[in-house]
Design a protein around this motif. Structure first.
Motif, PDB file in Angstrom:
ATOM      1  N   GLU A 173       0.856  -1.181   0.000  1.00 55.04           N
ATOM      2  CA  GLU A 173       0.000   0.000   0.000  1.00 55.04           C
ATOM      3  C   GLU A 173       0.897   1.237   0.000  1.00 55.04           C
ATOM      4  O   GLU A 173       1.011   1.930   1.014  1.00 55.04           O
ATOM      5  CB  GLU A 173      -0.909  -0.013   1.218  1.00 55.04           C
ATOM      6  CG  GLU A 173      -1.864  -1.190   1.252  1.00 55.04           C
ATOM      7  CD  GLU A 173      -2.745  -1.175   2.487  1.00 55.04           C
ATOM      8  OE1 GLU A 173      -3.210  -0.089   2.880  1.00 55.04           O
ATOM      9  OE2 GLU A 173      -2.945  -2.248   3.054  1.00 55.04           O
TER      10      GLU A 173
ATOM     11  N   ASN B 216       0.647   4.172  -1.047  1.00 51.70           N
ATOM     12  CA  ASN B 216       0.024   5.476  -0.837  1.00 51.70           C
ATOM     13  C   ASN B 216      -0.858   5.515   0.409  1.00 51.70           C
ATOM     14  O   ASN B 216      -1.674   6.424   0.557  1.00 51.70           O
ATOM     15  CB  ASN B 216      -0.793   5.873  -2.071  1.00 51.70           C
ATOM     16  CG  ASN B 216       0.088   5.960  -3.298  1.00 51.70           C
ATOM     17  OD1 ASN B 216       1.171   6.525  -3.252  1.00 51.70           O
ATOM     18  ND2 ASN B 216      -0.358   5.374  -4.390  1.00 51.70           N
ATOM     19  N   ALA B 217      -0.690   4.555   1.300  1.00 54.08           N
ATOM     20  CA  ALA B 217      -1.515   4.505   2.510  1.00 54.08           C
ATOM     21  C   ALA B 217      -1.240   5.710   3.402  1.00 54.08           C
ATOM     22  O   ALA B 217      -0.130   6.235   3.446  1.00 54.08           O
ATOM     23  CB  ALA B 217      -1.250   3.210   3.270  1.00 54.08           C
TER      24      ALA B 217
ATOM     25  N   THR C 227       1.577   1.959   8.333  1.00 55.62           N
ATOM     26  CA  THR C 227       1.930   1.589   6.961  1.00 55.62           C
ATOM     27  C   THR C 227       2.972   2.535   6.392  1.00 55.62           C
ATOM     28  O   THR C 227       3.894   2.104   5.695  1.00 55.62           O
ATOM     29  CB  THR C 227       0.680   1.545   6.060  1.00 55.62           C
ATOM     30  OG1 THR C 227      -0.282   0.670   6.664  1.00 55.62           O
ATOM     31  CG2 THR C 227       1.010   1.045   4.671  1.00 55.62           C
ATOM     32  N   GLN C 228       2.880   3.814   6.715  1.00 55.88           N
ATOM     33  CA  GLN C 228       3.893   4.766   6.250  1.00 55.88           C
ATOM     34  C   GLN C 228       5.264   4.428   6.822  1.00 55.88           C
ATOM     35  O   GLN C 228       6.272   4.497   6.116  1.00 55.88           O
ATOM     36  CB  GLN C 228       3.490   6.194   6.603  1.00 55.88           C
ATOM     37  CG  GLN C 228       2.361   6.719   5.745  1.00 55.88           C
ATOM     38  CD  GLN C 228       1.971   8.144   6.104  1.00 55.88           C
ATOM     39  OE1 GLN C 228       2.474   8.731   7.071  1.00 55.88           O
ATOM     40  NE2 GLN C 228       1.073   8.710   5.321  1.00 55.88           N
TER      41      GLN C 228
ATOM     42  N   ASN D  55       6.531   1.483   4.894  1.00 57.97           N
ATOM     43  CA  ASN D  55       6.965   1.899   3.560  1.00 57.97           C
ATOM     44  C   ASN D  55       8.313   2.619   3.613  1.00 57.97           C
ATOM     45  O   ASN D  55       9.132   2.459   2.702  1.00 57.97           O
ATOM     46  CB  ASN D  55       5.905   2.783   2.905  1.00 57.97           C
ATOM     47  CG  ASN D  55       4.660   2.000   2.525  1.00 57.97           C
ATOM     48  OD1 ASN D  55       4.687   0.779   2.426  1.00 57.97           O
ATOM     49  ND2 ASN D  55       3.560   2.704   2.339  1.00 57.97           N
TER      50      ASN D  55
ATOM     51  N   GLN E 227       0.835  -4.594  -8.654  1.00 60.57           N
ATOM     52  CA  GLN E 227      -0.579  -4.374  -8.388  1.00 60.57           C
ATOM     53  C   GLN E 227      -1.265  -5.714  -8.122  1.00 60.57           C
ATOM     54  O   GLN E 227      -0.829  -6.747  -8.648  1.00 60.57           O
ATOM     55  CB  GLN E 227      -1.232  -3.679  -9.572  1.00 60.57           C
ATOM     56  CG  GLN E 227      -0.725  -2.262  -9.755  1.00 60.57           C
ATOM     57  CD  GLN E 227      -1.570  -1.492 -10.740  1.00 60.57           C
ATOM     58  OE1 GLN E 227      -2.726  -1.822 -10.989  1.00 60.57           O
ATOM     59  NE2 GLN E 227      -0.987  -0.451 -11.295  1.00 60.57           N
TER      60      GLN E 227
ATOM     61  N   TYR F 104       3.865 -10.190  -4.648  1.00 60.62           N
ATOM     62  CA  TYR F 104       3.406  -8.813  -4.739  1.00 60.62           C
ATOM     63  C   TYR F 104       4.551  -7.832  -4.965  1.00 60.62           C
ATOM     64  O   TYR F 104       4.361  -6.632  -4.818  1.00 60.62           O
ATOM     65  CB  TYR F 104       2.613  -8.433  -3.493  1.00 60.62           C
ATOM     66  CG  TYR F 104       1.231  -9.042  -3.527  1.00 60.62           C
ATOM     67  CD1 TYR F 104       0.268  -8.534  -4.394  1.00 60.62           C
ATOM     68  CD2 TYR F 104       0.899 -10.117  -2.739  1.00 60.62           C
ATOM     69  CE1 TYR F 104      -0.994  -9.094  -4.465  1.00 60.62           C
ATOM     70  CE2 TYR F 104      -0.365 -10.679  -2.790  1.00 60.62           C
ATOM     71  CZ  TYR F 104      -1.310 -10.157  -3.657  1.00 60.62           C
ATOM     72  OH  TYR F 104      -2.555 -10.707  -3.723  1.00 60.62           O
TER      73      TYR F 104
END
Length: 109
Positions: free
Chosen positions: A14, A16-17, A22-23, A26, A49, A71
């Motif tokens: 994700e 763009n979460a 999650t950030q 990332n 995707q 993924y």
């Protein structure tokens, strides 16, 4: 130098979460990929995707993805399979129960 294909098994990314957890995850990926680029080991890579198509001679159909599934991928240049395995173990998804398939590429000249 040898070339290796990494297939990242886990849950879909994700990138763009908006949530903090999650950030932070990332950012770990950004640090990991950046360190591989600085070492000259990273040739390419990206998250995938969560869709896929199965293509054969006469048909194109939706491919069913599993959980977990592939993924993401990376192409890594390093000296040996052992080095590639060490690099794969550093990936952030490993700490969350993911895994990486490491495949040596055949040198075609």
């Amino acid at each position: 130098m040898a070339k290796f294909l990494f297939l990242m098994l886990g849950l879909p990314g994700e990138p763009n979460a908006g949530d903090d957890q999650t950030q932070a995850y990332n950012r770990k990926w950004g640090t990991y990929m950046g360190s591989l680029a600085q070492r000259g080991a990273l040739e390419s890579g990206a998250p995938l995707q969560p869709i896929a198509k199965a293509v054969s001679t006469g048909t194109v159909s939706d491919a069913k993805l599993g959980t977990p599934d592939i993924y993401g991928y990376m192409v890594i240049n390093t000296d040996s399979l052992d080095d590639a395995i060490a690099i794969a173990r550093e990936a952030p998804h490993i700490a969350l129960g993911g895994s990486t398939i490491v495949r040596p590429c055949i040198d075609v000249r």
